[in-house]
Design a protein around this motif. Structure first.
Motif, mmCIF file in Angstrom:
data_model
loop_
_atom_site.group_PDB
_atom_site.id
_atom_site.type_symbol
_atom_site.label_atom_id
_atom_site.label_comp_id
_atom_site.label_asym_id
_atom_site.label_seq_id
_atom_site.Cartn_x
_atom_site.Cartn_y
_atom_site.Cartn_z
ATOM 1 N N TRP A 156 0.845 -1.211 0.000
ATOM 2 C CA TRP A 156 0.000 0.000 0.000
ATOM 3 C C TRP A 156 0.878 1.258 0.000
ATOM 4 O O TRP A 156 0.525 2.266 -0.600
ATOM 5 C CB TRP A 156 -0.955 0.014 1.198
ATOM 6 C CG TRP A 156 -1.710 -1.269 1.327
ATOM 7 C CD1 TRP A 156 -1.708 -2.111 2.398
ATOM 8 C CD2 TRP A 156 -2.570 -1.891 0.353
ATOM 9 N NE1 TRP A 156 -2.491 -3.211 2.148
ATOM 10 C CE2 TRP A 156 -3.036 -3.109 0.910
ATOM 11 C CE3 TRP A 156 -2.980 -1.562 -0.938
ATOM 12 C CZ2 TRP A 156 -3.892 -3.975 0.237
ATOM 13 C CZ3 TRP A 156 -3.836 -2.429 -1.612
ATOM 14 C CH2 TRP A 156 -4.279 -3.603 -1.032
ATOM 15 N N MET A 173 -8.740 -3.455 -9.644
ATOM 16 C CA MET A 173 -9.773 -3.738 -8.646
ATOM 17 C C MET A 173 -11.141 -3.279 -9.157
ATOM 18 O O MET A 173 -12.151 -3.949 -8.978
ATOM 19 C CB MET A 173 -9.456 -3.018 -7.320
ATOM 20 C CG MET A 173 -8.256 -3.561 -6.596
ATOM 21 S SD MET A 173 -8.466 -5.314 -6.177
ATOM 22 C CE MET A 173 -7.138 -6.040 -7.047
ATOM 23 N N GLY A 202 -12.414 -0.115 2.285
ATOM 24 C CA GLY A 202 -11.393 -0.491 1.295
ATOM 25 C C GLY A 202 -12.054 -0.579 -0.074
ATOM 26 O O GLY A 202 -11.741 -1.453 -0.877
ATOM 27 N N ASP A 225 -11.558 4.548 1.936
ATOM 28 C CA ASP A 225 -10.282 3.935 1.536
ATOM 29 C C ASP A 225 -9.152 4.864 1.945
ATOM 30 O O ASP A 225 -9.385 5.956 2.495
ATOM 31 C CB ASP A 225 -10.261 3.661 0.008
ATOM 32 C CG ASP A 225 -9.340 2.488 -0.354
ATOM 33 O OD1 ASP A 225 -8.126 2.600 -0.114
ATOM 34 O OD2 ASP A 225 -9.834 1.467 -0.857
ATOM 35 N N LEU A 226 -7.936 4.440 1.687
ATOM 36 C CA LEU A 226 -6.771 5.258 2.053
ATOM 37 C C LEU A 226 -6.833 6.601 1.318
ATOM 38 O O LEU A 226 -7.326 6.668 0.180
ATOM 39 C CB LEU A 226 -5.481 4.510 1.695
ATOM 40 C CG LEU A 226 -5.209 3.249 2.535
ATOM 41 C CD1 LEU A 226 -4.097 2.417 1.902
ATOM 42 C CD2 LEU A 226 -4.854 3.614 3.982
ATOM 43 N N VAL A 229 -5.997 6.940 -2.353
ATOM 44 C CA VAL A 229 -6.885 6.228 -3.298
ATOM 45 C C VAL A 229 -8.115 7.084 -3.636
ATOM 46 O O VAL A 229 -8.539 7.156 -4.788
ATOM 47 C CB VAL A 229 -7.314 4.857 -2.723
ATOM 48 C CG1 VAL A 229 -8.302 4.160 -3.652
ATOM 49 C CG2 VAL A 229 -6.098 3.973 -2.479
ATOM 50 N N ASP A 245 -8.056 5.460 7.724
ATOM 51 C CA ASP A 245 -7.430 4.174 8.010
ATOM 52 C C ASP A 245 -8.467 3.269 8.688
ATOM 53 O O ASP A 245 -8.954 3.591 9.771
ATOM 54 C CB ASP A 245 -6.218 4.416 8.933
ATOM 55 C CG ASP A 245 -5.503 3.132 9.282
ATOM 56 O OD1 ASP A 245 -6.011 2.037 8.959
ATOM 57 O OD2 ASP A 245 -4.421 3.224 9.898
ATOM 58 N N MET A 246 -8.787 2.172 8.025
ATOM 59 C CA MET A 246 -9.861 1.298 8.533
ATOM 60 C C MET A 246 -9.535 0.707 9.910
ATOM 61 O O MET A 246 -10.434 0.269 10.619
ATOM 62 C CB MET A 246 -10.165 0.192 7.524
ATOM 63 C CG MET A 246 -9.011 -0.744 7.235
ATOM 64 S SD MET A 246 -9.373 -1.713 5.751
ATOM 65 C CE MET A 246 -7.888 -2.695 5.600
ATOM 66 N N LYS A 259 -15.074 -6.151 0.262
ATOM 67 C CA LYS A 259 -14.758 -7.094 -0.819
ATOM 68 C C LYS A 259 -13.246 -7.165 -0.984
ATOM 69 O O LYS A 259 -12.586 -6.154 -1.172
ATOM 70 C CB LYS A 259 -15.411 -6.617 -2.125
ATOM 71 C CG LYS A 259 -14.963 -7.397 -3.333
ATOM 72 C CD LYS A 259 -15.652 -6.900 -4.588
ATOM 73 C CE LYS A 259 -14.947 -7.384 -5.812
ATOM 74 N NZ LYS A 259 -13.612 -6.788 -6.020
ATOM 75 N N TRP A 260 -12.736 -8.378 -0.901
ATOM 76 C CA TRP A 260 -11.299 -8.617 -1.077
ATOM 77 C C TRP A 260 -10.473 -7.797 -0.083
ATOM 78 O O TRP A 260 -9.467 -7.196 -0.450
ATOM 79 C CB TRP A 260 -10.873 -8.298 -2.519
ATOM 80 C CG TRP A 260 -10.817 -9.526 -3.376
ATOM 81 C CD1 TRP A 260 -10.998 -10.805 -2.986
ATOM 82 C CD2 TRP A 260 -10.525 -9.581 -4.792
ATOM 83 N NE1 TRP A 260 -10.852 -11.652 -4.072
ATOM 84 C CE2 TRP A 260 -10.561 -10.926 -5.174
ATOM 85 C CE3 TRP A 260 -10.248 -8.596 -5.762
ATOM 86 C CZ2 TRP A 260 -10.329 -11.332 -6.499
ATOM 87 C CZ3 TRP A 260 -10.021 -9.004 -7.065
ATOM 88 C CH2 TRP A 260 -10.063 -10.366 -7.430
ATOM 89 N N ILE A 261 -10.962 -7.684 1.159
ATOM 90 C CA ILE A 261 -10.202 -6.979 2.194
ATOM 91 C C ILE A 261 -9.625 -7.986 3.182
ATOM 92 O O ILE A 261 -8.425 -8.030 3.409
ATOM 93 C CB ILE A 261 -11.109 -5.964 2.952
ATOM 94 C CG1 ILE A 261 -11.702 -4.944 1.974
ATOM 95 C CG2 ILE A 261 -10.316 -5.268 4.057
ATOM 96 C CD1 ILE A 261 -10.687 -4.103 1.238
HETATM 97 C C1 LIG Z 1 -7.551 -5.671 -2.661
HETATM 98 S S1 LIG Z 1 -8.112 -4.040 -2.698
HETATM 99 C C2 LIG Z 1 -9.857 -4.251 -2.798
HETATM 100 C C3 LIG Z 1 -10.567 -3.063 -3.408
HETATM 101 C C4 LIG Z 1 -12.093 -3.256 -3.536
HETATM 102 N N1 LIG Z 1 -12.722 -3.590 -2.286
HETATM 103 C C5 LIG Z 1 -12.400 -4.273 -4.590
HETATM 104 O O1 LIG Z 1 -12.449 -5.462 -4.276
HETATM 105 O O2 LIG Z 1 -12.557 -3.906 -5.766
HETATM 106 C C6 LIG Z 1 -7.882 -3.520 -1.016
HETATM 107 C C7 LIG Z 1 -8.254 -2.070 -0.771
HETATM 108 O O3 LIG Z 1 -8.046 -1.779 0.627
HETATM 109 C C8 LIG Z 1 -7.485 -0.492 0.732
HETATM 110 N N2 LIG Z 1 -6.778 -0.392 2.018
HETATM 111 C C9 LIG Z 1 -5.621 -1.006 2.395
HETATM 112 N N3 LIG Z 1 -5.294 -0.671 3.655
HETATM 113 C C10 LIG Z 1 -6.273 0.174 4.101
HETATM 114 C C11 LIG Z 1 -6.488 0.871 5.328
HETATM 115 N N4 LIG Z 1 -5.636 0.751 6.342
HETATM 116 N N5 LIG Z 1 -7.578 1.659 5.443
HETATM 117 C C12 LIG Z 1 -8.464 1.794 4.383
HETATM 118 N N6 LIG Z 1 -8.311 1.152 3.201
HETATM 119 C C13 LIG Z 1 -7.231 0.360 3.059
HETATM 120 C C14 LIG Z 1 -6.551 -0.413 -0.467
HETATM 121 O O4 LIG Z 1 -6.200 0.897 -0.800
HETATM 122 C C15 LIG Z 1 -7.385 -1.100 -1.540
HETATM 123 O O5 LIG Z 1 -8.207 -0.190 -2.246
#
Ligand SMILES: C[S@@+](CC[C@H](N)C(=O)[O-])C[C@H]1O[C@@H](n2cnc3c(N)ncnc32)[C@H](O)[C@@H]1O
Length: 363
Positions: A156, A173, A202, A225-226, A229, A245-246, A259-261
């Protein structure tokens, strides 16, 4: 008897050799696919409007004339692996091959709203493929991921510094989100019914939340999201972007989508994040749920008639999560451990998205 035994041993030996060759050269499938995408071959055949003869395909490509003969070989392996189908024809008294697209290559067309081309480009970019050379080195050191052994920083953080990779990754994504959202709204829209607000944690550049906001005008949607992004992205009536920050705080809502988090996180971080989700749901003072879209290993995928291949694909994702982030793919038992450890009361798994499932978890 003796000669039958020798025959048996040598046949097994040759099979073993071929099995190893196949593994050594598996990357050739990936790189041939990348080349087809880079050259725009799928769109060229599609735009031709009918089966495309090899000679026409070659003359439509911007390649060096000394390389013309090699296109047949690239097309042959890609036809063998199901990306094209071919017919033999006679053209001006010459035998010719002509190519048509298959379901797999149609999913790579640039104008297909669900195109997987950005996913191919991001996943096969050297930023993500180089770490694989360091896998055994990483297993001997204490770096959290192979990505960090190679690039000396978290993925990231790398994305935050390299706008090219950031765009490539976010677009990959988004392309997947387009495909999943269409299917989810079509097959399982009831999962969103009853919620007044939803945060896509995310949520990337908001592809999924935008489609949900459009399909459910009463639903207040937030893409969280970050900061790098969501920077500069514009919301609409029932959609807004929030950077943060989640692991610190998630905006309050009565449905949280991820999704995919969780597959990109280790167990400890998943539990921490799920607890944050709980706080966000409770802020609203009523019942809510978390909606997860991820793989569930070893679950019966309805209508899957090639279990061996599907399992291999899921295991590829598991290894990918190990190498680029600190995550993993999980079976139902592992999911349920996470869910109950975070203090949730129950869950439901609905395997309707091919290799992925919808996992609803309840307060
Ligand atoms: C694998 S991608 C999935 C994106 C989306 N959910 C999808 O599936 O299309 C993971 C996402 O989590 C975000 N992310 C990573 N660490 C994060 C954090 N600490 N806080 C918020 N978002 C975060 C990334 O920037 C990224 O957009």
């Amino acid at each position: 008897m003796e000669s039958q035994n020798i025959e048996h041993v040598s046949s097994n030996l040759l099979k073993a050799q071929s099995h190893i060759w196949n593994h050594i050269f598996n990357f050739i499938n990936s790189m041939s696919l990348k080349c087809v995408v880079d050259l725009g071959i799928v769109d060229i055949i599609h735009n031709h409007g009918k089966p495309m003869p090899l000679s026409k395909l070659i003359s439509s490509l911007s390649i060096h004339p000394t390389k013309n003969d090699n296109i047949y070989r690239l097309m042959r392996i890609m036809t063998h692996s199901g990306f094209f189908s071919q017919q033999n024809i006679t053209l001006e008294n010459e035998l010719e091959i002509e190519y048509t697209l298959t379901d797999a290559s149609r999913l790579l067309l640039k104008d297909n709203p669900m195109s997987m081309t950005p996913f191919v480009q991001a996943m096969l970019d050297p930023v993500l493929t180089n770490p694989w050379h360091q896998l055994s080195t990483w297993l001997k050191n204490d770096d959290p991921t192979t990505f960090e052994t190679t690039h000396k920083m978290l993925m990231w953080d790398y994305a935050a510094r390299d706008s090219n990779f950031n765009n490539l990754f976010n677009e990959s994504m988004a392309s997947d989100a387009r495909l999943v959202t269409n299917l989810l709204i079509e097959k399982y829209r009831e999962v969103f019914i009853g919620s007044k607000s939803l945060v896509d944690v995310g949520g990337g550049t908001g592809t999924m939340a935008k489609a949900l906001a459009k399909s459910f005008p009463q639903l207040e949607c937030v893409v969280f999201d970050l900061p790098h992004v969501v920077a500069g992205l514009q919301g609409s009536d029932n959609l807004k972007y929030v950077g943060g920050d989640m692991f610190k705080e998630i905006p309050p809502a009565d449905a949280i989508l991820m999704k995919w988090i969780l597959h990109s996180l280790n167990d400890e971080k998943c539990v921490k994040l799920l607890k944050k989700c709980k706080e966000s749901l409770k802020h609203k003072g009523k019942e809510g749920k978390v909606i997860i879209i991820d793989m569930v290993l070893d679950i019966d995928q309805k209508g899957d008639n090639d279990i061996t291949k599907s399992t291999e694909t899921q295991l590829f994702f598991d290894m990918l999560m190990m190498v680029v982030v600190t995550g993993k793919e999980r079976n139902e038992k592992e999911w349920s451990n996470l869910i109950y450890s975070a203090g949730f009361c129950g869950y439901k798994i609905t395997p309707i998205l091919g290799l992925r499932s919808v996992i609803e978890i309840y307060l």
